[in-house]
Scaffold this active site. Sequence first.
Site, PDB file in Angstrom:
ATOM      1  N   LYS A  15       0.759  -1.214   0.041  1.00 58.66           N
ATOM      2  CA  LYS A  15       0.097  -0.172  -0.025  1.00 58.66           C
ATOM      3  C   LYS A  15       1.013   1.430  -0.242  1.00 58.66           C
ATOM      4  CE  LYS A  15      -1.491  -2.817   2.729  1.00 58.66           C
ATOM      5  NZ  LYS A  15      -1.970  -3.735   3.780  1.00 58.66           N
ATOM      6  N   GLU A  47      -4.127  -4.372  -7.777  1.00 58.49           N
ATOM      7  CA  GLU A  47      -5.417  -4.742  -7.556  1.00 58.49           C
ATOM      8  C   GLU A  47      -5.544  -5.435  -6.048  1.00 58.49           C
ATOM      9  OE1 GLU A  47      -8.276  -4.906  -9.159  1.00 58.49           O
ATOM     10  OE2 GLU A  47      -9.146  -5.498  -7.317  1.00 58.49           O
ATOM     11  N   VAL A  96      -5.967  -3.035  -2.070  1.00 62.93           N
ATOM     12  CA  VAL A  96      -7.346  -2.820  -1.395  1.00 62.93           C
ATOM     13  C   VAL A  96      -8.165  -4.174  -1.570  1.00 62.93           C
ATOM     14  CG1 VAL A  96      -9.444  -1.403  -1.164  1.00 62.93           C
ATOM     15  CG2 VAL A  96      -7.065  -0.427  -1.659  1.00 62.93           C
ATOM     16  N   GLU A 154      -0.706  -6.941   9.603  1.00 64.01           N
ATOM     17  CA  GLU A 154       0.690  -6.310   8.900  1.00 64.01           C
ATOM     18  C   GLU A 154       1.820  -6.705   9.543  1.00 64.01           C
ATOM     19  OE1 GLU A 154       0.869  -4.277   5.953  1.00 64.01           O
ATOM     20  OE2 GLU A 154      -1.280  -5.114   6.007  1.00 64.01           O
ATOM     21  N   LYS A 159      -5.629   2.757   2.300  1.00 60.91           N
ATOM     22  CA  LYS A 159      -6.615   2.169   1.397  1.00 60.91           C
ATOM     23  C   LYS A 159      -7.388   3.134   0.871  1.00 60.91           C
ATOM     24  CE  LYS A 159      -5.957  -2.529   3.010  1.00 60.91           C
ATOM     25  NZ  LYS A 159      -6.192  -3.541   4.188  1.00 60.91           N
ATOM     26  N   GLY A 172      -4.933 -12.265   3.877  1.00 59.06           N
ATOM     27  CA  GLY A 172      -4.759 -13.639   3.821  1.00 59.06           C
ATOM     28  C   GLY A 172      -3.603 -13.707   2.773  1.00 59.06           C
TER      29      GLY A 172
HETATM   30  N1  HSE Z   1      -3.351  -6.318   7.361  1.00 57.63           N
HETATM   31  C1  HSE Z   1      -4.248  -5.906   6.509  1.00 57.63           C
HETATM   32  C2  HSE Z   1      -5.668  -6.474   6.664  1.00 57.63           C
HETATM   33  C3  HSE Z   1      -3.708  -6.857   5.098  1.00 57.63           C
HETATM   34  O1  HSE Z   1      -5.894  -7.093   7.770  1.00 57.63           O
HETATM   35  O2  HSE Z   1      -6.662  -6.120   6.076  1.00 57.63           O
HETATM   36  C4  HSE Z   1      -4.571  -6.678   3.833  1.00 57.63           C
HETATM   37  O3  HSE Z   1      -4.280  -5.401   3.406  1.00 57.63           O
END
Ligand code: HSE
Length: 359
Positions: free
Chosen positions: A134, A158, A161, A218, A233, A331
């Site tokens: 991101k 893609e 987000v 993350e 995002k 995931g």
């Molecule tokens: N850590 C992020 C989440 C991963 O939990 O949505 C996907 O961007």
Amino acid sequence: MELRLALIGFGGVNQGLVQLLDTKREVLRAYGIDLKVTAVVDLRMGVLTNPGGFPLDVLLNCIECGLEVKPLLNCAGTDIQPNADLATTLKVIASDIVDVVVEATFTDPNTGEPALSHCRTALESGKHVITTNKGPVALAFKSLMATADAHGARLMFEGSVMSGTPVIRQLSTTLRGAEIRAFSGILNGTSNFVLGKVAAGDTFEAAVKDAQARGYAEANPAADIEGSDVQMKVLILANALWGADLRRSDVHCEGITGLSEEAIRSAPDNGSSWRLIGRAQRNEDGTIVAGVSPQLLPAGHPLLAATGVTNAITFDTDTLGSVTISGPGAGRVETAFAIFSDILELASVHNGAAREGTK
Ligand code: HSE
């Protein structure tokens, strides 16, 4: 079409991609893609290159052995440089054994680095970039797109987000022509998962650990629960949708850490439930208001259908009214699927151009 990939970062997402490439060989063939992984760069493994391509089963073997590089060394043509420093990484990215750079290193929400340098160097060298990261897209969307255009390359993101759930490309394909006035959504799988777990009785800490173990969070889960992941995002969507040039400071950001466990647990009694919501709205004068904050959604709200790691986003459009898209938001393999879909898109555009050329 030959596509030689450099996998930058060999964590869960790029490992998931190798698994997908292996199981979906038929799909690649159907699209006429002759795919080779010619470089793998990872802080733990070093910089590995093989101009002929590493066999996928050897890469899978290397994953099974806990990122042991030995199986790769046994492939003829392999070169290994143990130190994956920035200079060595950029050299490989710009080299003539790479067509597509798949950037899946960790996200730094403040500088976007080193991913930003990886993307910039790749695009300046005319390589396509597919990223799930991101940072670069949120912080430098306009300049990266300009660099891509100037060098005949594509920047595809893609997976940045809602992981593999189709959102970004929908905006420029099936939703093109509709005016999108606003969006709001559950855009972080980890915080949604944590809210659900805490509501069911877990402690906040245990729920975060669970999300980490499942590969949703993350590298630093503070980004998930304090809202900066959603903030990025929102930036990506607003900039891609409206060509805006929003900065992080333009997007108010408040995560779920201000909610007590008790508040989270007591909410569902009347069917309402806490969710972390990212939103943006374009006003008639062209100004954009955007923010991230927890909201207590009333029973029956369409976004409440997104539980666990599922994400959902509602676009407010002129012709269709509300359009809601829902699906996995995090995931390893789910995010890798977005990269796979970007690879197929590259091939579709190439095949379309080739067909045009024969007319
Ligand atoms: N850590 C992020 C989440 C991963 O939990 O949505 C996907 O961007």
